[in-house]
Write a protein that holds these residues in place. Structure first.
Motif, short mmCIF file in Angstrom:
data_model
loop_
_atom_site.label_atom_id
_atom_site.label_comp_id
_atom_site.label_asym_id
_atom_site.label_seq_id
_atom_site.Cartn_x
_atom_site.Cartn_y
_atom_site.Cartn_z
N GLU A 1 0.86 3.97 -2.89
CA GLU A 1 0.60 5.36 -2.50
C GLU A 1 1.71 6.28 -3.05
O GLU A 1 1.44 7.32 -3.63
N SER B 1 -0.97 11.06 15.21
CA SER B 1 -0.06 12.08 14.68
C SER B 1 0.11 11.99 13.17
O SER B 1 0.63 12.92 12.54
N GLY B 2 -0.30 10.89 12.55
CA GLY B 2 -0.04 10.70 11.13
C GLY B 2 -1.25 10.97 10.25
O GLY B 2 -2.19 11.66 10.65
N HIS B 3 -1.21 10.40 9.06
CA HIS B 3 -2.29 10.67 8.11
C HIS B 3 -3.58 9.91 8.42
O HIS B 3 -4.65 10.27 7.95
N ASN B 4 -3.48 8.87 9.24
CA ASN B 4 -4.71 8.25 9.72
C ASN B 4 -5.48 9.27 10.55
O ASN B 4 -6.71 9.42 10.41
N LYS C 1 2.03 15.23 11.91
CA LYS C 1 2.58 15.50 10.58
C LYS C 1 1.93 16.80 10.06
O LYS C 1 0.79 17.11 10.45
N ASP D 1 -9.14 2.54 8.35
CA ASP D 1 -8.09 1.70 7.73
C ASP D 1 -7.81 0.42 8.51
O ASP D 1 -7.98 -0.68 7.97
N MET E 1 0.84 -1.21 0.00
CA MET E 1 0.00 0.00 0.00
C MET E 1 0.87 1.25 0.00
O MET E 1 0.60 2.20 -0.73
N ASP F 1 -7.06 11.79 8.13
CA ASP F 1 -8.35 11.30 7.61
C ASP F 1 -9.46 11.58 8.64
O ASP F 1 -10.54 12.06 8.30
N PHE G 1 -3.91 5.25 14.66
CA PHE G 1 -2.87 4.74 13.77
C PHE G 1 -3.48 3.97 12.61
O PHE G 1 -4.48 3.26 12.78
N GLY G 2 -2.83 4.08 11.45
CA GLY G 2 -3.18 3.25 10.30
C GLY G 2 -2.00 2.35 10.00
O GLY G 2 -1.46 1.73 10.92
N PHE G 3 -1.58 2.34 8.74
CA PHE G 3 -0.47 1.44 8.40
C PHE G 3 0.89 2.01 8.78
O PHE G 3 1.92 1.41 8.50
N GLY G 4 0.91 3.15 9.44
CA GLY G 4 2.19 3.75 9.86
C GLY G 4 2.64 3.32 11.25
O GLY G 4 3.67 3.79 11.74
N GLU H 1 4.58 1.74 13.98
CA GLU H 1 5.96 1.24 13.82
C GLU H 1 6.43 0.36 14.95
O GLU H 1 7.37 -0.40 14.81
N ARG H 2 5.83 0.51 16.12
CA ARG H 2 6.35 -0.22 17.30
C ARG H 2 5.20 -0.44 18.27
O ARG H 2 4.09 0.05 18.03
N1 NAX Z 1 -3.65 4.22 1.48
C1 NAX Z 1 -3.37 5.45 1.11
O1 NAX Z 1 -2.72 5.64 0.14
C2 NAX Z 1 -3.92 6.53 1.90
C3 NAX Z 1 -3.61 6.60 3.24
N2 NAX Z 1 -4.21 7.47 4.05
C4 NAX Z 1 -4.11 7.32 5.49
O2 NAX Z 1 -2.79 7.39 5.93
C5 NAX Z 1 -2.54 6.36 6.87
C6 NAX Z 1 -1.10 6.13 6.98
O3 NAX Z 1 -0.56 7.35 7.42
P1 NAX Z 1 0.86 7.49 8.08
O4 NAX Z 1 1.87 6.85 7.20
O5 NAX Z 1 1.02 8.91 8.37
O6 NAX Z 1 0.79 6.61 9.40
P2 NAX Z 1 -0.22 6.61 10.61
O7 NAX Z 1 -1.22 7.67 10.54
O8 NAX Z 1 -0.66 5.23 10.73
O9 NAX Z 1 0.71 6.91 11.87
C7 NAX Z 1 2.04 7.21 11.79
C8 NAX Z 1 2.40 8.12 12.94
O10 NAX Z 1 2.32 7.46 14.16
C9 NAX Z 1 3.62 7.48 14.83
N3 NAX Z 1 3.74 6.17 15.48
C10 NAX Z 1 3.87 4.98 14.89
N4 NAX Z 1 3.88 3.99 15.81
C11 NAX Z 1 3.73 4.59 17.02
C12 NAX Z 1 3.64 4.11 18.34
N5 NAX Z 1 3.71 2.80 18.64
N6 NAX Z 1 3.45 4.99 19.34
C13 NAX Z 1 3.39 6.30 19.07
N7 NAX Z 1 3.46 6.81 17.84
C14 NAX Z 1 3.64 5.97 16.82
C15 NAX Z 1 4.60 7.73 13.72
O11 NAX Z 1 5.72 8.35 14.23
C16 NAX Z 1 3.81 8.63 12.78
O12 NAX Z 1 3.83 9.95 13.20
C17 NAX Z 1 -3.36 5.23 6.36
O13 NAX Z 1 -3.57 4.23 7.31
C18 NAX Z 1 -4.61 5.96 5.95
O14 NAX Z 1 -5.48 6.13 7.04
C19 NAX Z 1 -5.20 8.41 3.54
O15 NAX Z 1 -4.99 9.65 4.07
C20 NAX Z 1 -5.19 8.60 2.07
C21 NAX Z 1 -4.78 7.49 1.24
#
Ligand code: NAX
Ligand code: K
Length: 495
Positions: A5, A48-51, A79, A143, A1, A54, A113-116, A118-119
């Motif tokens: 993306e 904190s991320g794109h999840n 972010k 997600d 994914m 959304d 959190f979504g697919f980001g 990490e731990r």
């Molecule tokens: N599939 C796609 O192409 C799209 C994705 N989008 C969204 O973007 C999401 C992914 O976004 P991101 O890559 O920003 O990742 P996430 O929003 O899943 O989260 C990543 C953030 O969480 C922090 N983090 C990770 N593990 C942690 C932990 N254990 N404790 C504390 N903080 C932690 C990271 O430092 C980072 O800032 C998807 O799941 C979805 O919801 C949508 O916005 C649009 C389209």
């Protein structure tokens, strides 16, 4: 994914535009499932991320619809895109509150959190997730349920137990796993028009993991059609080698499962003392009384010409004392479905004996039986273990569970098909006997081993769901299940 993306963004799609598009689609579907009059107060959890981004766009849209929206941000930093959506939400007057202030909401939206991820999740976020899980408020996860590993489906420390999960774009492997089943709730895919070419570029066209589409499987395979000039021996002769003094009912349930497939002829080999019982219940079957061991198991098969059977089901209620019979069948060339003690007997003799079989082999273990067959795979993740097991046996393996997975030999890399819809009503002694009989009945009629396993699984699960709607989950006993298989099909496609 992530790779897909990246390509989409490189090709010119603005990140913010994609987030907007996805979030609008989430909002539209959410509004259908959770209408404003029933769910006026919405709590939104933002990471904190794109999840989280959304979730903020969804929060904004629901606010404009007139719902009472409250936002709780679990982390101070975000972010950039998430931050600006947060600023705009604040400017609209949407309150940013403490977690406890969400306790009176009608629906929680989970955008932590979504697919980001990490731990492992620890500290305050872990406490927040556990707190939400203790509330009895429906949760819609964006997600993936926050905390669940996107690929492996295991909780990283802790995870949200969602009521609904809206998976974005393409099905994530983790959501379809057995370990995810108690977290994801109802799963839906929210598409966002990923160009087919881009998906192909990243994934290729020979995937090893597939999500079964139950409706399509049923439509394309059932009811079986037979030629107008059919003769009973042309539509399959199935042999069941089943039952013991201790487990007589299993023999009957397997026979009833087989009968529902319309197979031309069912022969049932049972210990001699069970013969009259089977005949009374299955007057249409040929019941073969076999010599018995002292414990009431089949001691050996009387002089049977196995050539005349298109398929054999072995194991339901058999008892391990009949292991020599299992050995004989494994070394024969007939298509063979092994269940229960059939599997335990193979575990004792060694799975390597399956490799050289010329007829098709279908194994139908639950995880405990699987581990007895392949003890060295016990610690391996289920789907990976399944893939290895198929490579080593050349058998089709149907691993039973909340997300039954069917693995099929396929060139270098076995293919796995996951049944996404089932019901815990099937967790009941005897359900498996019915399934083994169904698979045997389909196999004897010429369906391929992989199709029988997939069709049998889907047909049984959908029937159970249908019956549970009428009779509750308590009412789906195996006898009712076997008798419901055909009425269910009729309800789908009335003649
Ligand atoms: N599939 C796609 O192409 C799209 C994705 N989008 C969204 O973007 C999401 C992914 O976004 P991101 O890559 O920003 O990742 P996430 O929003 O899943 O989260 C990543 C953030 O969480 C922090 N983090 C990770 N593990 C942690 C932990 N254990 N404790 C504390 N903080 C932690 C990271 O430092 C980072 O800032 C998807 O799941 C979805 O919801 C949508 O916005 C649009 C389209
Ligand atoms: K989430």
């Amino acid at each position: 994914m992530q790779a897909i993306e990246k390509l989409i963004f490189q090709a010119g799609m603005p990140v913010a535009a994609l987030m907007e598009k996805v979030a609008l689609r989430i909002t539209a579907r959410l509004s259908e499932l959770y209408p404003a009059q029933d769910y006026p107060r919405i709590g939104v959890l933002v990471g904190s991320g794109h999840n989280g981004g959304d979730a903020l766009v969804v929060a904004r849209e629901l606010h404009h619809q007139g719902r009472q929206v409250k936002i709780h941000q679990v982390l101070p930093k975000s972010k950039p895109l998430t931050r600006v959506h947060g600023c705009y939400a604040k400017s609209l007057g949407i309150p940013f509150v403490e977690l406890d202030d969400l306790a009176d909401c009608d629906l929680i939206i989970d955008g932590i959190f979504g697919f980001g991820l990490e731990r492992d999740i620890t500290g305050e976020i872990a406490i927040a997730i556990d707190t939400i899980n203790h509330w009895s408020i429906p949760v819609l996860s964006i997600d993936v349920p926050s905390g669940l590993h996107t690929d492996r489906g295991v909780a990283m420390g802790t995870a949200i137990g969602a009521t609904h999960t809206f998976c974005l774009g393409l099905w994530k492997r983790g959501l379809l796993t057995e370990s995810a089943a108690s977290y994801v709730g109802k799963l839906e895919l929210i598409g966002f028009d990923i160009p087919a070419q881009t998906a192909l570029q990243v994934l290729g066209d020979d995937h090893s993991l597939w999500r079964i589409n139950p409706q399509q499987i049923l439509r394309s395979h059932l009811p079986l059609k037979r030629p107008v000039t059919a003769h009973k021996y042309e539509v399959g002769h199935l042999l069941l080698v089943v039952g013991s003094a201790q487990y007589a009912g299993a023999a009957l349930l397997a026979a009833m499962g087989a009968k529902a497939t319309g197979v031309g002829m069912v022969s049932i080999a049972v210990p001699y003392s069970l013969k009259s019982l089977l005949l009374v219940q299955m007057p249409d079957a040929l019941v073969i009384g076999c010599p018995e061991t002292a414990s009431g198991a089949i001691a050996n098969l009387p002089d049977l010409d196995l050539e005349k059977y298109q398929a054999i089901v072995c194991g339901c209620g058999l008892s391990l004392d009949a292991a020599p019979v299992v050995e004989q069948l494994v070394h024969g060339d007939r298509h063979l479905v092994l269940d229960a003690d059939g599997l335990n007997a193979v575990a004792a003799m060694g799975v390597e004996h399956l490799q050289s079989r010329t007829g098709a082999t279908v194994l139908t273990p639950h995880w405990g039986e699987f581990c007895r067959l392949f003890p060295y795979l016990r610690a391996v993740e289920r789907l990976e273990a399944l893939q290895t097991a198929v490579s080593q046996t050349n058998a089709t393996i149907l691993l039973k569970g909340a997300k039954t997975a069917i693995a099929v030999p396929h060139r270098a890399m076995p293919k796995i098909y996951i049944n996404p819809e089932s019901t815990p009503a099937l967790a009941r002694g005897g359900s498996g006997d019915v399934l083994a009989g169904m698979i045997g009945g389909l196999l004897a009629q010429g369906m391929t081993a992989s199709d029988t396993a997939i069709v049998g699984t889907v047909w049984q699960a959908q029937t159970a769901i249908w019956l549970a709607q009428q009779r509750t989950e308590m009412g789906v006993d195996p006898l009712t299940l076997a008798q419901g298989l055909l009425p269910f099909l009729m309800s789908k496609s009335p003649l």
